[in-house]
Enzyme design. Structure first.
Site, short mmCIF file in Angstrom:
data_model
loop_
_atom_site.label_atom_id
_atom_site.label_comp_id
_atom_site.label_asym_id
_atom_site.label_seq_id
_atom_site.Cartn_x
_atom_site.Cartn_y
_atom_site.Cartn_z
CB THR A 13 -90.24 -39.72 -76.15
OG1 THR A 13 -89.65 -40.79 -75.39
CG2 THR A 13 -91.72 -39.99 -76.37
CB SER A 15 -86.08 -39.31 -81.22
OG SER A 15 -87.21 -38.53 -81.52
CB THR A 16 -83.36 -34.04 -80.84
OG1 THR A 16 -82.98 -34.01 -79.46
CG2 THR A 16 -84.82 -33.61 -80.98
N GLY A 18 -78.43 -38.93 -79.82
CA GLY A 18 -78.09 -40.12 -79.06
C GLY A 18 -78.86 -41.36 -79.45
CB ILE A 19 -80.14 -44.16 -77.34
CG1 ILE A 19 -78.80 -44.63 -76.77
CG2 ILE A 19 -81.07 -45.35 -77.54
CD1 ILE A 19 -78.90 -45.20 -75.37
N GLY A 20 -81.97 -42.13 -79.00
CA GLY A 20 -83.26 -41.83 -79.62
C GLY A 20 -83.14 -41.57 -81.11
CB SER A 141 -80.43 -48.08 -67.81
OG SER A 141 -79.09 -48.06 -67.39
CE1 TYR A 154 -80.78 -42.94 -66.53
CE2 TYR A 154 -79.29 -44.63 -65.72
CZ TYR A 154 -80.00 -44.06 -66.75
OH TYR A 154 -79.96 -44.63 -68.01
#
Length: 264
Positions: A13, A15-16, A18-20, A141, A154
């Protein structure tokens, strides 16, 4: 050590980018068929072009839908009724004074960072358990343990993920399905670059701004630099593989030594 995920389907999820996106690339390079997820068809199509350029021959499919909502999660589940690997990566973050965080903002963080993964786990875990194999991960995190004063909403949402992962691991006990959380440390993404600028200003060159941010706002880091997304992805790919069959119910650290404890 060779990680082979051929024949496995993965959903990542958010995932467009960065980390994803790094996780999606890592899983695809290991042989998995990877569903790339974002809120809009436009963002997913753009990401697919970039991911395919970076990993020629990898098997990516697009899956648009905002899993922070019940309707979006249902659309994703309907389009992909079965997956072997579920990476709950979607998340939002941002600095805000603790006493100024509204109820609506608390709800948005909980819906996006926590309930999105809960919904998908609830949908996919039974099938994984019936088949005798599955991997569920929540990208948490360092802020789950070291709550940042500048964004406690967060941090609290990421703390929740540790409990969610541990609880679902108990649900999956003895089935061959593992459920873990990954404690990612301060990571170099586009969003984090903006956050760093928000904290230290726009005047400094990026390399210097990054060093100032780590020194003044993340001094506990033993790495003394931002982590690259691929470094997070490496751990996620390993935990997704049969090689990690004895790791479940864990909070696994890829934090650059930021969390000052022997055990999470």
């Amino acid at each position: 050590m060779r990680i082979d995920l051929a024949g496995k389907t993965a959903l990542v999820t958010g995932s467009t980018r960065g980390i994803g996106a790094a996780i999606a690339t890592g899983l695809a390079r290991a042989g998995a068929r990877v569903a790339v997820n974002g809120r809009s068809h436009e963002s997913v199509d753009k990401a697919l072009d970039e991911l395919r350029d970076g990993a020629p021959g990898a098997d990516f499919i697009g899956l648009a839908g905002d899993v922070a909502t019940e309707e979006g999660a249902r659309a994703v589940i309907d389009a992909l009724p079965r997956t072997d690997i579920l990476i709950n990566n979607l998340g939002v973050f941002g600095a805000e004074p603790a006493l100024e965080i509204t109820d609506d903002e608390w709800r948005r963080y909980f819906e996006t960072n926590v309930l999105s993964g809960v919904r998908l786990t609830r949908a996919y875990l039974p099938g994984m358990s019936a088949r005798g194999f599955g991997r569920v991960q929540y990208i948490a995190s360092d802020s789950a343990i070291v709550i940042p004063a500048e964004m406690i909403h967060y941090g609290v949402s990421k703390t929740s993920l540790l409990a969610v992962a541990r609880g679902f691991a108990k649900t999956a006990a003895g089935t061959g399905v593992t459920v873990n959380s990954v404690l990612a440390g301060p990571t170099h993404t586009g969003g984090v670059e903006g956050f760093v600028r928000q904290m230290v200003g726009d005047e400094l060159p990026w390399d210097q701004a990054q060093r100032v941010f780590m020194r003044e706002h993340r001094p506990q880091s033993l790495l003394q630099r931002l982590i690259e997304p691929e470094e997070i992805a490496n751990m996620v790919v390993y935990l997704s593989s049969p090689l990690a069959s004895a790791t479940t119910g864990a909070a696994v650290r890829v934090d650059g030594g930021y969390i000052d404890s022997i055990v999470p």
